[in-house]
Design a protein around this motif. Structure first.
Motif, PDB file in Angstrom:
ATOM      1  N   ALA A 106       0.832  -1.207   0.000  1.00  0.00           N
ATOM      2  CA  ALA A 106       0.000   0.000   0.000  1.00  0.00           C
ATOM      3  C   ALA A 106       0.863   1.251   0.000  1.00  0.00           C
ATOM      4  CB  ALA A 106      -0.936  -0.004   1.207  1.00  0.00           C
ATOM      5  N   LEU A 107       2.007   1.191   0.670  1.00  0.00           N
ATOM      6  CA  LEU A 107       2.896   2.357   0.730  1.00  0.00           C
ATOM      7  C   LEU A 107       3.456   2.679  -0.651  1.00  0.00           C
ATOM      8  CD1 LEU A 107       2.533   1.599   3.708  1.00  0.00           C
ATOM      9  CD2 LEU A 107       4.941   2.096   4.070  1.00  0.00           C
ATOM     10  N   ALA A 108       3.691   1.633  -1.447  1.00  0.00           N
ATOM     11  CA  ALA A 108       4.173   1.863  -2.813  1.00  0.00           C
ATOM     12  C   ALA A 108       3.121   2.581  -3.642  1.00  0.00           C
ATOM     13  CB  ALA A 108       4.554   0.537  -3.465  1.00  0.00           C
ATOM     14  N   PRO A 114       6.799   2.463 -10.461  1.00  0.00           N
ATOM     15  CA  PRO A 114       6.552   1.023 -10.309  1.00  0.00           C
ATOM     16  C   PRO A 114       7.553   0.406  -9.332  1.00  0.00           C
ATOM     17  CG  PRO A 114       7.635   1.454 -12.404  1.00  0.00           C
ATOM     18  CD  PRO A 114       7.372   2.793 -11.789  1.00  0.00           C
ATOM     19  N   VAL A 115       7.070  -0.451  -8.439  1.00  0.00           N
ATOM     20  CA  VAL A 115       7.921  -1.118  -7.459  1.00  0.00           C
ATOM     21  C   VAL A 115       7.652  -2.616  -7.519  1.00  0.00           C
ATOM     22  CG1 VAL A 115       8.569  -1.318  -5.038  1.00  0.00           C
ATOM     23  CG2 VAL A 115       7.863   0.909  -5.948  1.00  0.00           C
ATOM     24  N   GLY A 139      -8.045   1.252  -5.234  1.00  0.00           N
ATOM     25  CA  GLY A 139      -7.406   2.137  -6.195  1.00  0.00           C
ATOM     26  C   GLY A 139      -5.938   1.906  -6.435  1.00  0.00           C
ATOM     27  N   VAL A 140      -5.371   0.822  -5.883  1.00  0.00           N
ATOM     28  CA  VAL A 140      -3.948   0.550  -6.079  1.00  0.00           C
ATOM     29  C   VAL A 140      -3.762  -0.273  -7.355  1.00  0.00           C
ATOM     30  CG1 VAL A 140      -1.852  -0.421  -5.055  1.00  0.00           C
ATOM     31  CG2 VAL A 140      -3.608   0.585  -3.579  1.00  0.00           C
ATOM     32  N   ASP A 141      -2.815   0.131  -8.187  1.00  0.00           N
ATOM     33  CA  ASP A 141      -2.524  -0.527  -9.466  1.00  0.00           C
ATOM     34  C   ASP A 141      -1.491  -1.632  -9.215  1.00  0.00           C
ATOM     35  OD1 ASP A 141      -1.879  -1.279 -12.024  1.00  0.00           O
ATOM     36  OD2 ASP A 141      -1.439   0.741 -12.755  1.00  0.00           O
ATOM     37  N   ILE A 142      -1.921  -2.899  -9.305  1.00  0.00           N
ATOM     38  CA  ILE A 142      -1.057  -4.045  -9.003  1.00  0.00           C
ATOM     39  C   ILE A 142      -1.061  -5.017 -10.169  1.00  0.00           C
ATOM     40  CG2 ILE A 142      -0.633  -5.986  -7.429  1.00  0.00           C
ATOM     41  CD1 ILE A 142      -2.135  -4.406  -5.268  1.00  0.00           C
ATOM     42  N   GLU A 143       0.123  -5.457 -10.571  1.00  0.00           N
ATOM     43  CA  GLU A 143       0.266  -6.479 -11.616  1.00  0.00           C
ATOM     44  C   GLU A 143       0.916  -7.717 -11.004  1.00  0.00           C
ATOM     45  OE1 GLU A 143       2.583  -4.861 -14.744  1.00  0.00           O
ATOM     46  OE2 GLU A 143       1.217  -3.192 -15.152  1.00  0.00           O
ATOM     47  N   PRO A 151       6.271 -12.869  -7.232  1.00  0.00           N
ATOM     48  CA  PRO A 151       6.544 -11.443  -7.423  1.00  0.00           C
ATOM     49  C   PRO A 151       5.344 -10.706  -8.011  1.00  0.00           C
ATOM     50  CG  PRO A 151       7.541 -12.716  -9.191  1.00  0.00           C
ATOM     51  CD  PRO A 151       6.969 -13.712  -8.225  1.00  0.00           C
ATOM     52  N   PHE A 152       5.166  -9.447  -7.573  1.00  0.00           N
ATOM     53  CA  PHE A 152       4.141  -8.589  -8.150  1.00  0.00           C
ATOM     54  C   PHE A 152       4.687  -7.162  -8.200  1.00  0.00           C
ATOM     55  CE2 PHE A 152       3.191  -8.986  -3.584  1.00  0.00           C
ATOM     56  CZ  PHE A 152       3.165  -7.661  -3.176  1.00  0.00           C
ATOM     57  N   THR A 153       4.040  -6.338  -8.999  1.00  0.00           N
ATOM     58  CA  THR A 153       4.479  -4.953  -9.168  1.00  0.00           C
ATOM     59  C   THR A 153       3.353  -4.004  -8.787  1.00  0.00           C
ATOM     60  OG1 THR A 153       5.960  -5.547 -10.994  1.00  0.00           O
ATOM     61  CG2 THR A 153       5.330  -3.232 -10.809  1.00  0.00           C
ATOM     62  N   VAL A 154       3.674  -3.034  -7.943  1.00  0.00           N
ATOM     63  CA  VAL A 154       2.736  -1.959  -7.607  1.00  0.00           C
ATOM     64  C   VAL A 154       3.155  -0.724  -8.400  1.00  0.00           C
ATOM     65  CG1 VAL A 154       1.827  -0.465  -5.807  1.00  0.00           C
ATOM     66  CG2 VAL A 154       2.304  -2.868  -5.300  1.00  0.00           C
ATOM     67  N   ARG A 155       2.225  -0.174  -9.189  1.00  0.00           N
ATOM     68  CA  ARG A 155       2.506   1.034  -9.969  1.00  0.00           C
ATOM     69  C   ARG A 155       1.845   2.220  -9.270  1.00  0.00           C
ATOM     70  NH1 ARG A 155       4.918  -0.124 -14.617  1.00  0.00           N
ATOM     71  NH2 ARG A 155       4.841  -2.287 -15.363  1.00  0.00           N
ATOM     72  N   GLY A 156       2.673   3.016  -8.594  1.00  0.00           N
ATOM     73  CA  GLY A 156       2.152   4.150  -7.846  1.00  0.00           C
ATOM     74  C   GLY A 156       1.699   5.276  -8.758  1.00  0.00           C
ATOM     75  N   HIS A 157       0.603   5.906  -8.374  1.00  0.00           N
ATOM     76  CA  HIS A 157       0.071   7.046  -9.139  1.00  0.00           C
ATOM     77  C   HIS A 157      -0.084   8.272  -8.239  1.00  0.00           C
ATOM     78  CE1 HIS A 157      -0.509   4.491 -12.612  1.00  0.00           C
ATOM     79  NE2 HIS A 157      -1.196   3.617 -11.884  1.00  0.00           N
ATOM     80  N   GLY A 158       0.770   8.366  -7.213  1.00  0.00           N
ATOM     81  CA  GLY A 158       0.804   9.573  -6.400  1.00  0.00           C
ATOM     82  C   GLY A 158      -0.202   9.636  -5.281  1.00  0.00           C
TER      83      GLY A 158
END
Length: 426
Positions: A106-108, A114-115, A139-143, A151-158
């Motif tokens: 969530a912090l990402a 992207p993290v 609302g968190v963008d996760i792949e 492994p997964f990627t969080v794409r932060g949008h501010g």
């Protein structure tokens, strides 16, 4: 971090009744929650007496990767607020730390890059899908390519909008804690309604709510619904309690070997699930007295068989199971099906290892059946699980020839465990 690096450790046998005072390190659960809230605060936080272990350092490393910073101040750690910067991809190393894997995605989402989150092979098998699903709904963008696991990627949008969400936290209370800890930084806070069964370890939920209040948030609870509004957090100075779950093998030692063990600094009031050990000792026929200096446990060396529901204190199961191998009759542990998704399948591992030493132990759907029998030495396999090292140490108090495989894995929560254990035995 110091620790036993040998491939095996010969667990020492108690030569007589114990008479020792023991200090245990800070609570892992409290330390990592405090680090997260400190990173989300508006000003620096001095975290006093935190745990220094692999899991705690993984959390500090994760916060650094997400735009935070920290510095050692003697035995304390000064944590600076997160300042998410840049758009270059980042990475968070999870190791096998459940709190890091659950609390930091969530912090990402608060940042703008992207993290990638990944860690040991074991962390890829630990449940996290319900949390990722809830974060997406908030609302968190996760792949994650549909894995529901690292492994997964969080794409932060501010930032994260937040709002209302349903969550199945029946596999781990950490899913709920993850949302509640991050909620003050969501634009609309969060309202979580639990579905799918009761989360294990109610004390850990109470711990999360208590820390949120200490940092200035205003969490509310109505049965299975939780609400945390957006807030500016601040706690300039926070002291971590000793880890009462890590104290479990030392408490059990008094019962198994007889004599007295004093656990220094045991808090008078606490949300830690390990505080249940006091009532357990009484139930098993031992003495447990809370004093101004800590907890004084007086054991008889004779332990009653028991029927125990450990749903709220599941992390104590390995040590309790080892102790009950010395009971005067059969015991049953129930309510801990969720342990199959911890560092390893703890129920299967305990049944296999304790049985290999001569006890008759079988794993059930949600626990263990333990029938004491004459025990003998051998190699106790630990499955990269710190709690199994502690269970093996308890077994070795009365069983000569217990060789503990990979004792260094105990560094996850107590890097100096084997040295402290040997010191207790003189």
């Amino acid at each position: 971090m110091a620790g036993n690096t040998a491939s095996t450790w010969a667990a020492p046998v108690a030569s007589g009744a114990l008479d020792a005072s023991v200090g245990v390190p800070g609570s892992k659960s409290i330390t990592n929650r405090a680090y997260v809230l400190a990173a989300l605060s508006a000003a620096p936080t001095l975290v006093r007496k935190p745990l220094d272990s692999r899991d705690a350092r993984l959390m500090l490393g994760a916060l650094t990767s997400l735009g935070g910073s920290w510095e050692q101040a003697g035995e304390n750690v000064l944590v600076q607020p997160l300042v998410p910067e840049g758009t270059e991809p980042g990475a968070v190393a999870l190791g096998n730390a459940g709190t890091v894997a659950r609390f930091t995605p969530a912090l990402a989402g608060l940042g703008s890059k992207p993290v990638v989150f990944d860690g040991d092979e074991a962390i890829r098998r630990r449940p996290i899908a319900p949390l990722l699903r809830a974060l997406r709904e908030l609302g968190v963008d996760i792949e994650d390519d549909g894995r529901g696991a690292p492994p997964f990627t969080v794409r932060g949008h501010g930032g994260i909008g937040g709002g209302k969400v349903e969550l199945d936290s029946s596999a781990s209370s950490q899913f709920l804690s993850a949302l509640l800890l991050a909620a003050p930084s969501f634009e609309s806070g969060v309202t979580v309604r639990l579905v799918g069964g009761t989360p294990p370890s109610e004390p850990h939920i109470a711990m999360t709510l208590d820390l949120l209040r200490r940092f200035g948030a205003s969490p509310e609870r109505q049965g299975t619904e939780f609400h945390v509004p957006g807030a500016q957090l601040s706690c300039p100075d926070y002291t971590v309690e000793p880890d009462l779950s890590t104290a479990a093998p030392f408490v059990a030692a008094a019962a198994v070997a007889g004599g007295t063990v004093r656990i220094e600094g045991w808090p008078q009031r606490t949300t830690q699930p390990g505080d249940w050990l006091r009532s357990l000792m009484t139930e098993l026929g031992q003495g447990a007295e809370l004093t101004a200096d800590g907890l004084k446990v007086t054991g008889t060396g004779e332990i009653r068989g028991a029927t125990l529901d450990l749903h709220e204190v599941g992390e104590l199961t390995p040590v309790v199971a080892a102790m009950l191998c010395f009971a005067d009759g059969p015991s049953v542990i129930s309510g801990v099906a969720h342990l199959r998704g911890h560092e390893t399948d703890r129920l299967a591992a305990l049944a296999t290892e304790l049985s290999s030493f001569g006890a008759r132990v079988t794993d059930t759907e949600d626990g263990l059946r333990i029938t004491p029998a004459p025990l003998h030495g051998g190699v106790f396999h630990t499955y990269d699980d710190h709690r199994l090292v502690m269970a093996a140490a308890v077994l070795g108090l009365r069983v000569p020839g217990v060789e503990v495989e990979n004792p260094g894995t105990v560094g996850k929560t107590f890097p100096g465990f084997t040295e402290t254990w040997e010191s207790m035995l003189g």
